[in-house]
Design a protein around this motif. Sequence first.
Motif, PDB file in Angstrom:
ATOM      1  N   SER A 102     -25.784   5.203  10.539  1.00  0.00           N
ATOM      2  CA  SER A 102     -26.666   4.794  11.522  1.00  0.00           C
ATOM      3  C   SER A 102     -26.083   4.672  12.869  1.00  0.00           C
ATOM      4  CB  SER A 102     -27.706   3.305  11.053  1.00  0.00           C
ATOM      5  OG  SER A 102     -27.101   2.463  10.684  1.00  0.00           O
ATOM      6  N   THR A 103     -24.860   4.302  12.960  1.00  0.00           N
ATOM      7  CA  THR A 103     -24.082   3.494  14.072  1.00  0.00           C
ATOM      8  C   THR A 103     -22.641   4.496  14.260  1.00  0.00           C
ATOM      9  OG1 THR A 103     -24.654   1.329  13.822  1.00  0.00           O
ATOM     10  CG2 THR A 103     -23.233   2.179  14.995  1.00  0.00           C
ATOM     11  N   LEU A 104     -22.206   5.155  15.765  1.00  0.00           N
ATOM     12  CA  LEU A 104     -21.181   5.121  16.148  1.00  0.00           C
ATOM     13  C   LEU A 104     -20.431   5.014  17.074  1.00  0.00           C
ATOM     14  CD1 LEU A 104     -22.801   9.112  16.645  1.00  0.00           C
ATOM     15  CD2 LEU A 104     -22.151   8.828  14.927  1.00  0.00           C
ATOM     16  N   LEU A 105     -19.356   5.175  16.517  1.00  0.00           N
ATOM     17  CA  LEU A 105     -18.600   4.530  18.085  1.00  0.00           C
ATOM     18  C   LEU A 105     -17.575   6.153  18.877  1.00  0.00           C
ATOM     19  CD1 LEU A 105     -16.259   2.137  19.345  1.00  0.00           C
ATOM     20  CD2 LEU A 105     -15.023   2.757  17.321  1.00  0.00           C
ATOM     21  N   VAL A 106     -18.522   5.445  20.530  1.00  0.00           N
ATOM     22  CA  VAL A 106     -17.670   6.499  21.394  1.00  0.00           C
ATOM     23  C   VAL A 106     -16.403   6.058  22.527  1.00  0.00           C
ATOM     24  CG1 VAL A 106     -18.262   7.894  22.951  1.00  0.00           C
ATOM     25  CG2 VAL A 106     -19.977   7.320  21.827  1.00  0.00           C
ATOM     26  N   GLU A 107     -15.185   6.580  21.907  1.00  0.00           N
ATOM     27  CA  GLU A 107     -13.994   5.678  22.500  1.00  0.00           C
ATOM     28  C   GLU A 107     -13.658   6.623  22.912  1.00  0.00           C
ATOM     29  OE1 GLU A 107     -12.065   3.197  19.669  1.00  0.00           O
ATOM     30  OE2 GLU A 107     -11.418   4.472  19.285  1.00  0.00           O
ATOM     31  N   GLU A 108     -12.676   6.365  24.542  1.00  0.00           N
ATOM     32  CA  GLU A 108     -11.556   6.819  25.134  1.00  0.00           C
ATOM     33  C   GLU A 108     -11.060   7.731  24.203  1.00  0.00           C
ATOM     34  OE1 GLU A 108      -9.234   4.827  28.214  1.00  0.00           O
ATOM     35  OE2 GLU A 108      -9.203   3.031  26.767  1.00  0.00           O
ATOM     36  N   GLY A 109     -10.607   8.931  24.493  1.00  0.00           N
ATOM     37  CA  GLY A 109      -9.639   9.684  24.120  1.00  0.00           C
ATOM     38  C   GLY A 109      -8.005   8.745  24.609  1.00  0.00           C
ATOM     39  N   LEU A 110      -6.788   9.022  23.876  1.00  0.00           N
ATOM     40  CA  LEU A 110      -5.492   8.784  24.026  1.00  0.00           C
ATOM     41  C   LEU A 110      -4.063   9.752  24.654  1.00  0.00           C
ATOM     42  CD1 LEU A 110      -5.954   5.748  20.834  1.00  0.00           C
ATOM     43  CD2 LEU A 110      -5.752   5.712  23.459  1.00  0.00           C
ATOM     44  N   LYS A 111      -3.360   9.631  25.610  1.00  0.00           N
ATOM     45  CA  LYS A 111      -2.569  10.700  25.471  1.00  0.00           C
ATOM     46  C   LYS A 111      -1.005  10.498  23.915  1.00  0.00           C
ATOM     47  CE  LYS A 111      -2.894  11.182  30.248  1.00  0.00           C
ATOM     48  NZ  LYS A 111      -2.465  10.698  31.848  1.00  0.00           N
ATOM     49  N   ILE A 112      -1.135  10.970  23.125  1.00  0.00           N
ATOM     50  CA  ILE A 112      -0.862  10.417  21.724  1.00  0.00           C
ATOM     51  C   ILE A 112       0.624  11.323  21.619  1.00  0.00           C
ATOM     52  CG2 ILE A 112      -0.717  10.592  19.141  1.00  0.00           C
ATOM     53  CD1 ILE A 112      -4.202  10.521  19.150  1.00  0.00           C
ATOM     54  N   ALA A 113       1.668   9.897  21.942  1.00  0.00           N
ATOM     55  CA  ALA A 113       3.316  10.751  22.191  1.00  0.00           C
ATOM     56  C   ALA A 113       3.460  10.999  20.259  1.00  0.00           C
ATOM     57  CB  ALA A 113       3.754   9.901  21.841  1.00  0.00           C
ATOM     58  N   ARG A 114       3.576  10.174  19.726  1.00  0.00           N
ATOM     59  CA  ARG A 114       3.519   9.519  18.143  1.00  0.00           C
ATOM     60  C   ARG A 114       2.149   8.967  17.347  1.00  0.00           C
ATOM     61  NH1 ARG A 114       8.840   6.771  16.949  1.00  0.00           N
ATOM     62  NH2 ARG A 114       8.421   7.731  14.782  1.00  0.00           N
ATOM     63  N   GLU A 115       1.899   8.859  16.561  1.00  0.00           N
ATOM     64  CA  GLU A 115       0.991   8.393  15.680  1.00  0.00           C
ATOM     65  C   GLU A 115       1.953   7.750  13.757  1.00  0.00           C
ATOM     66  OE1 GLU A 115      -1.989  11.169  13.807  1.00  0.00           O
ATOM     67  OE2 GLU A 115      -3.346  10.849  15.824  1.00  0.00           O
ATOM     68  N   LEU A 116       2.153   6.267  13.955  1.00  0.00           N
ATOM     69  CA  LEU A 116       2.706   5.784  12.845  1.00  0.00           C
ATOM     70  C   LEU A 116       1.166   5.190  12.417  1.00  0.00           C
ATOM     71  CD1 LEU A 116       4.290   3.439  15.145  1.00  0.00           C
ATOM     72  CD2 LEU A 116       5.250   5.481  14.216  1.00  0.00           C
ATOM     73  N   TYR A 117       1.568   4.561  10.657  1.00  0.00           N
ATOM     74  CA  TYR A 117       0.835   3.743   9.750  1.00  0.00           C
ATOM     75  C   TYR A 117       0.949   2.242   9.406  1.00  0.00           C
ATOM     76  CZ  TYR A 117      -1.071   2.277   5.693  1.00  0.00           C
ATOM     77  OH  TYR A 117      -2.102   1.298   4.704  1.00  0.00           O
ATOM     78  N   LEU A 118       0.515   1.249   9.886  1.00  0.00           N
ATOM     79  CA  LEU A 118       0.580  -0.003   9.881  1.00  0.00           C
ATOM     80  C   LEU A 118      -0.238  -0.974   9.043  1.00  0.00           C
ATOM     81  CD1 LEU A 118       2.772  -1.764  11.162  1.00  0.00           C
ATOM     82  CD2 LEU A 118       0.837  -2.320  12.684  1.00  0.00           C
ATOM     83  N   GLY A 119      -0.293  -1.408   8.413  1.00  0.00           N
ATOM     84  CA  GLY A 119      -1.026  -2.251   7.389  1.00  0.00           C
ATOM     85  C   GLY A 119      -0.470  -3.760   7.028  1.00  0.00           C
ATOM     86  N   VAL A 120      -1.748  -4.268   6.162  1.00  0.00           N
ATOM     87  CA  VAL A 120      -1.000  -5.962   6.108  1.00  0.00           C
ATOM     88  C   VAL A 120      -2.219  -6.293   4.591  1.00  0.00           C
ATOM     89  CG1 VAL A 120      -0.800  -8.077   6.441  1.00  0.00           C
ATOM     90  CG2 VAL A 120      -0.578  -6.675   8.183  1.00  0.00           C
ATOM     91  N   VAL A 121      -1.554  -6.614   4.064  1.00  0.00           N
ATOM     92  CA  VAL A 121      -2.011  -6.189   2.883  1.00  0.00           C
ATOM     93  C   VAL A 121      -1.649  -8.445   2.227  1.00  0.00           C
ATOM     94  CG1 VAL A 121      -2.565  -4.416   1.533  1.00  0.00           C
ATOM     95  CG2 VAL A 121      -0.585  -5.414   0.933  1.00  0.00           C
TER      96      VAL A 121
END
Length: 395
Positions: A102-121
């Motif tokens: 029922s809801t969308l997020l329209v977001e600007e595109g990014l110039k991606i050089a790399r993708e990392l993962y990050l989490g906190v638990v």
Amino acid sequence: MKIHEYQAKQLLAAAGVKVPRGIVAKTAEEAAAAYTTLGGEISVVKSQIHAGGRGKGTFKEHPEQRGVVLVKSAEAAKDNASRMLGSTLVTIQTGEEGKLVSTLLVEEGLKIARELYLGVVVDRETGGPILIASTEGGMDIEVVAHNTPEKILHEPFDVEAGLRGYQARNLAYRLGLEGPSVRAAEKLLTQLAQFFIDRDCSMVEINPLVVTAEGDLVVGDAKVAFDENAMFRHQDLLVHRDLSEEEPMEVQAQASGLSYVKLDGNLGCLVNGAGLAMSTMDIIKYHGGAPANFLDVGGGANVDQVTEAFRIILADPNVKGILVNIFGGIMKCDTIVTALLTAYDKIGIKVPLVVRLEGTNVDLARKMLAESGKPIIVGTDLTDAAQKAVKSLGA
């Protein structure tokens, strides 16, 4: 308490964490207008549901439509949004029933050089928060952990001191970051760790954490969940709760002061105490049955709460029988029986009911059951009760 991606990014941005520019849209026309307002060549239209795997997910009504798409025009944003809104998105985490978008997020595109993962638990071994990072961003962390566990980095930090600067820098170097990216990582990692502590989070996951062509770090996707036991300290967060994303019976139970989790089986469970509830579900499985729920009425529930517990259990059409397992301490056995008999009179119990009682006022409670004239099956102990409950279903 879980929240949507756009809500998580709003809160992270308020804490100083860098996130992409984005606009929430609830109609196709709003999605088109959002693309124009953002003003870039590429935007991302993202379905907002409380589940992961949206990028690979598809809609029941439109199998060709993905839950997250890149668009290069306002018209494309509108067309995709028209198929996404009001449709049911099925991902690896929603199950076959999927979730309504029922809801969308329209977001600007990014110039991606790399993708990392990050989490906190929260880490049970260290007894405190731990930051988890990997060079394998954009992938399911469970797959990375299974196939290449050496690529998952861990950095415990103190709940009082937060993540120290040297810890953030060391982690940045281990992720292969250089130059301005190291400084950006030090800032973002310490901010994220402090956000986790300040907001009493149970989980924060950034996947991917985008390293841009300029070396900056930006949150590509965000999942945030808060510890419900700490919500009394964060009343301002309650506005972000989306009840439509939660199991209705769980919401009803919470409002009545009960702990309820819906499961996939057909044998309802009413128990007092979380440990006893887990043991009850285990023994049901051991004897060939399948629990339909976890329901803990607690140690001090009253007659009205227990009656409501029966009503919630019976609201599940999959429930074909109920096992009541009570160890009377603060919660007296005769109170449970009084509520049980009240439930019979108020809402009716038309499925097999097996009761096992021990503890305070157990003799009185058993006498009440015997004199009730109702077809209630009594178990002499937990094993006997579980066997009788499973047998009553024809298993």
